[in-house]
Design a protein around this motif. Sequence first.
Motif, PDB file in Angstrom:
ATOM      1  N   ILE A 293       0.935  -1.509  -0.062  1.00 47.04           N
ATOM      2  CA  ILE A 293      -0.243  -0.351   0.038  1.00 47.04           C
ATOM      3  C   ILE A 293       0.322   1.295  -0.485  1.00 47.04           C
ATOM      4  CG2 ILE A 293      -2.070  -1.322   1.186  1.00 47.04           C
ATOM      5  CD1 ILE A 293      -1.256  -0.049   4.124  1.00 47.04           C
ATOM      6  N   GLY A 294      -0.061   2.530   0.075  1.00 45.83           N
ATOM      7  CA  GLY A 294       0.720   3.690  -0.514  1.00 45.83           C
ATOM      8  C   GLY A 294       1.574   4.255   1.101  1.00 45.83           C
ATOM      9  N   CYS A 295       1.916   3.894   1.806  1.00 44.90           N
ATOM     10  CA  CYS A 295       2.380   3.675   2.956  1.00 44.90           C
ATOM     11  C   CYS A 295       2.708   3.163   3.814  1.00 44.90           C
ATOM     12  CB  CYS A 295       1.101   4.192   4.143  1.00 44.90           C
ATOM     13  SG  CYS A 295       0.100   3.149   5.568  1.00 44.90           S
ATOM     14  N   GLU A 296       3.417   3.756   4.508  1.00 44.23           N
ATOM     15  CA  GLU A 296       4.565   2.466   5.908  1.00 44.23           C
ATOM     16  C   GLU A 296       3.667   1.382   6.262  1.00 44.23           C
ATOM     17  OE1 GLU A 296       8.118   2.474   9.754  1.00 44.23           O
ATOM     18  OE2 GLU A 296       7.622   4.397   8.689  1.00 44.23           O
ATOM     19  N   CYS A 297       3.426  -0.335   6.752  1.00 47.12           N
ATOM     20  CA  CYS A 297       3.167  -0.456   7.253  1.00 47.12           C
ATOM     21  C   CYS A 297       4.212  -1.669   7.647  1.00 47.12           C
ATOM     22  CB  CYS A 297       1.808  -1.142   5.865  1.00 47.12           C
ATOM     23  SG  CYS A 297       0.784  -2.031   6.481  1.00 47.12           S
ATOM     24  N   ARG A 298       3.620  -2.462   8.771  1.00 45.08           N
ATOM     25  CA  ARG A 298       3.776  -3.878   9.553  1.00 45.08           C
ATOM     26  C   ARG A 298       2.926  -4.079  10.004  1.00 45.08           C
ATOM     27  NH1 ARG A 298       3.666  -3.369  15.181  1.00 45.08           N
ATOM     28  NH2 ARG A 298       3.196  -1.638  15.712  1.00 45.08           N
ATOM     29  N   SER A 299       2.933  -5.573  10.055  1.00 42.68           N
ATOM     30  CA  SER A 299       2.155  -6.456  10.261  1.00 42.68           C
ATOM     31  C   SER A 299       2.254  -6.775  11.789  1.00 42.68           C
ATOM     32  CB  SER A 299       2.355  -8.067   9.526  1.00 42.68           C
ATOM     33  OG  SER A 299       3.271  -7.860   9.478  1.00 42.68           O
ATOM     34  N   GLU A 300       1.340  -7.677  12.509  1.00 41.04           N
ATOM     35  CA  GLU A 300       1.902  -7.509  13.991  1.00 41.04           C
ATOM     36  C   GLU A 300      -0.054  -8.974  14.099  1.00 41.04           C
ATOM     37  OE1 GLU A 300       1.438  -5.937  18.190  1.00 41.04           O
ATOM     38  OE2 GLU A 300       1.929  -4.833  16.738  1.00 41.04           O
ATOM     39  N   VAL A 301       0.229  -9.784  14.649  1.00 43.82           N
ATOM     40  CA  VAL A 301      -0.911 -10.825  15.154  1.00 43.82           C
ATOM     41  C   VAL A 301      -1.046 -10.425  16.713  1.00 43.82           C
ATOM     42  CG1 VAL A 301      -0.987 -13.882  16.098  1.00 43.82           C
ATOM     43  CG2 VAL A 301       0.917 -12.938  14.408  1.00 43.82           C
ATOM     44  N   LYS A 302      -2.290 -10.875  16.108  1.00 43.07           N
ATOM     45  CA  LYS A 302      -3.500 -10.066  17.433  1.00 43.07           C
ATOM     46  C   LYS A 302      -3.751  -8.159  17.653  1.00 43.07           C
ATOM     47  CE  LYS A 302      -3.385 -14.622  19.162  1.00 43.07           C
ATOM     48  NZ  LYS A 302      -4.840 -14.893  18.965  1.00 43.07           N
ATOM     49  N   ALA A 303      -2.846  -7.841  16.002  1.00 45.91           N
ATOM     50  CA  ALA A 303      -2.720  -6.655  16.197  1.00 45.91           C
ATOM     51  C   ALA A 303      -5.047  -6.167  16.475  1.00 45.91           C
ATOM     52  CB  ALA A 303      -2.542  -6.220  15.175  1.00 45.91           C
ATOM     53  N   ASP A 304      -5.882  -6.766  15.826  1.00 41.59           N
ATOM     54  CA  ASP A 304      -7.437  -6.966  16.046  1.00 41.59           C
ATOM     55  C   ASP A 304      -7.844  -6.662  17.697  1.00 41.59           C
ATOM     56  OD1 ASP A 304      -7.417  -9.414  16.516  1.00 41.59           O
ATOM     57  OD2 ASP A 304      -8.471  -9.992  14.662  1.00 41.59           O
ATOM     58  N   ALA A 305      -6.830  -6.976  19.057  1.00 47.14           N
ATOM     59  CA  ALA A 305      -7.048  -6.895  20.311  1.00 47.14           C
ATOM     60  C   ALA A 305      -6.169  -6.154  20.531  1.00 47.14           C
ATOM     61  CB  ALA A 305      -6.613  -8.047  20.569  1.00 47.14           C
ATOM     62  N   LYS A 306      -5.511  -4.666  20.162  1.00 47.85           N
ATOM     63  CA  LYS A 306      -4.400  -4.299  19.987  1.00 47.85           C
ATOM     64  C   LYS A 306      -4.918  -2.798  20.153  1.00 47.85           C
ATOM     65  CE  LYS A 306      -0.970  -8.292  20.613  1.00 47.85           C
ATOM     66  NZ  LYS A 306       0.438  -7.881  20.060  1.00 47.85           N
ATOM     67  N   TYR A 307      -5.325  -2.768  18.838  1.00 49.82           N
ATOM     68  CA  TYR A 307      -5.136  -2.139  18.051  1.00 49.82           C
ATOM     69  C   TYR A 307      -6.428  -1.275  18.307  1.00 49.82           C
ATOM     70  CZ  TYR A 307      -0.510  -2.130  18.512  1.00 49.82           C
ATOM     71  OH  TYR A 307       1.085  -2.269  18.845  1.00 49.82           O
ATOM     72  N   ALA A 308      -7.476  -0.057  18.722  1.00 51.09           N
ATOM     73  CA  ALA A 308      -8.900   0.416  17.950  1.00 51.09           C
ATOM     74  C   ALA A 308      -8.784   0.304  16.519  1.00 51.09           C
ATOM     75  CB  ALA A 308      -8.336   1.958  19.457  1.00 51.09           C
ATOM     76  N   PRO A 309      -7.894   1.754  15.909  1.00 45.64           N
ATOM     77  CA  PRO A 309      -7.831   1.308  14.394  1.00 45.64           C
ATOM     78  C   PRO A 309      -8.479   0.046  13.665  1.00 45.64           C
ATOM     79  CG  PRO A 309      -6.501   2.929  15.212  1.00 45.64           C
ATOM     80  CD  PRO A 309      -6.275   2.401  15.990  1.00 45.64           C
ATOM     81  N   VAL A 310      -7.944  -1.237  14.527  1.00 44.08           N
ATOM     82  CA  VAL A 310      -7.398  -2.485  13.779  1.00 44.08           C
ATOM     83  C   VAL A 310      -8.640  -3.138  14.215  1.00 44.08           C
ATOM     84  CG1 VAL A 310      -6.186  -4.467  13.693  1.00 44.08           C
ATOM     85  CG2 VAL A 310      -5.212  -2.591  13.905  1.00 44.08           C
ATOM     86  N   MET A 311      -9.575  -2.456  15.541  1.00 43.77           N
ATOM     87  CA  MET A 311     -10.142  -3.648  15.926  1.00 43.77           C
ATOM     88  C   MET A 311     -11.594  -2.576  15.306  1.00 43.77           C
ATOM     89  SD  MET A 311     -10.390  -3.005  19.853  1.00 43.77           S
ATOM     90  CE  MET A 311      -8.325  -3.814  21.011  1.00 43.77           C
ATOM     91  N   ALA A 312     -11.726  -1.669  15.027  1.00 43.66           N
ATOM     92  CA  ALA A 312     -12.779  -1.289  14.082  1.00 43.66           C
ATOM     93  C   ALA A 312     -12.672  -2.052  12.221  1.00 43.66           C
ATOM     94  CB  ALA A 312     -12.260   0.594  14.014  1.00 43.66           C
ATOM     95  N   ALA A 313     -11.439  -2.303  12.129  1.00 41.30           N
ATOM     96  CA  ALA A 313     -11.678  -2.901  10.494  1.00 41.30           C
ATOM     97  C   ALA A 313     -11.570  -3.687  11.009  1.00 41.30           C
ATOM     98  CB  ALA A 313     -10.256  -2.478   9.917  1.00 41.30           C
ATOM     99  N   SER A 314     -11.016  -4.659  11.668  1.00 43.90           N
ATOM    100  CA  SER A 314     -12.412  -5.763  12.310  1.00 43.90           C
ATOM    101  C   SER A 314     -14.264  -6.012  11.705  1.00 43.90           C
ATOM    102  CB  SER A 314     -11.621  -6.759  13.073  1.00 43.90           C
ATOM    103  OG  SER A 314     -12.138  -6.300  14.247  1.00 43.90           O
TER     104      SER A 314
END
Length: 203
Positions: free
Chosen positions: A129-150
């Motif tokens: 994608i057009g920005c810096e990105c990192r992956s993280e296992v279980k990010a959907d339990a840690k970060y609010a924007p990832v929770m929202a995306a899930s």
Amino acid sequence: MSAFCAGDASAPLLCGLDEAGRGPLAGPVVASAVILPNDFPPAILNDSKRLSVKKRELAEKIIKEKACWGIGIVSHTVIDEINILEASLLAMKKAYEALSIKFNVWAEGAGVSAKTIYAVADGTFCPDIGCECRSEVKADAKYAPVMAASILAKTCRDAIMIEMDKRYPAYGYARHKGYPTAEHRRICREIGPSPIQRLTFRY
């Protein structure tokens, strides 16, 4: 929970990326990308799998009203062509591109001056994608924007599979959403695959 909303104007904005539908035997994989405003109510968020249908639908409504978001959908036929991992990453890429189209207008309306975006993708791989990105296992339990995306990814995919249930009622998609339940496997063995079946998956 780490909020990572659009707060400090000098800090990069965190974009959460997540998908729904890697495991099913039928239907698309759906991903979402979300940036939250600073005043977003974090109490309504959680990993989508931990929320009831009612709470997910309420959260979906508020996310769509307040956040900058995008949805990416990759069909069962493309999944069969490129494999589910690549299809999931493609769905995230599509979701981020959809968010990017809305971003400037949303940022102005939300009073957000920061323009640098940093993404976190749930899992072990990052989409291109057009920005810096990192992956993280279980990010959907840690970060609010990832929770929202899930939440957006799951509610969107569930709605698609409920609609597919109306077209192909014999398969019970409204109940199992295409996941490999004993019922779903039995139906496929008895009457054959539906038109939205992932033919490269084992039944």
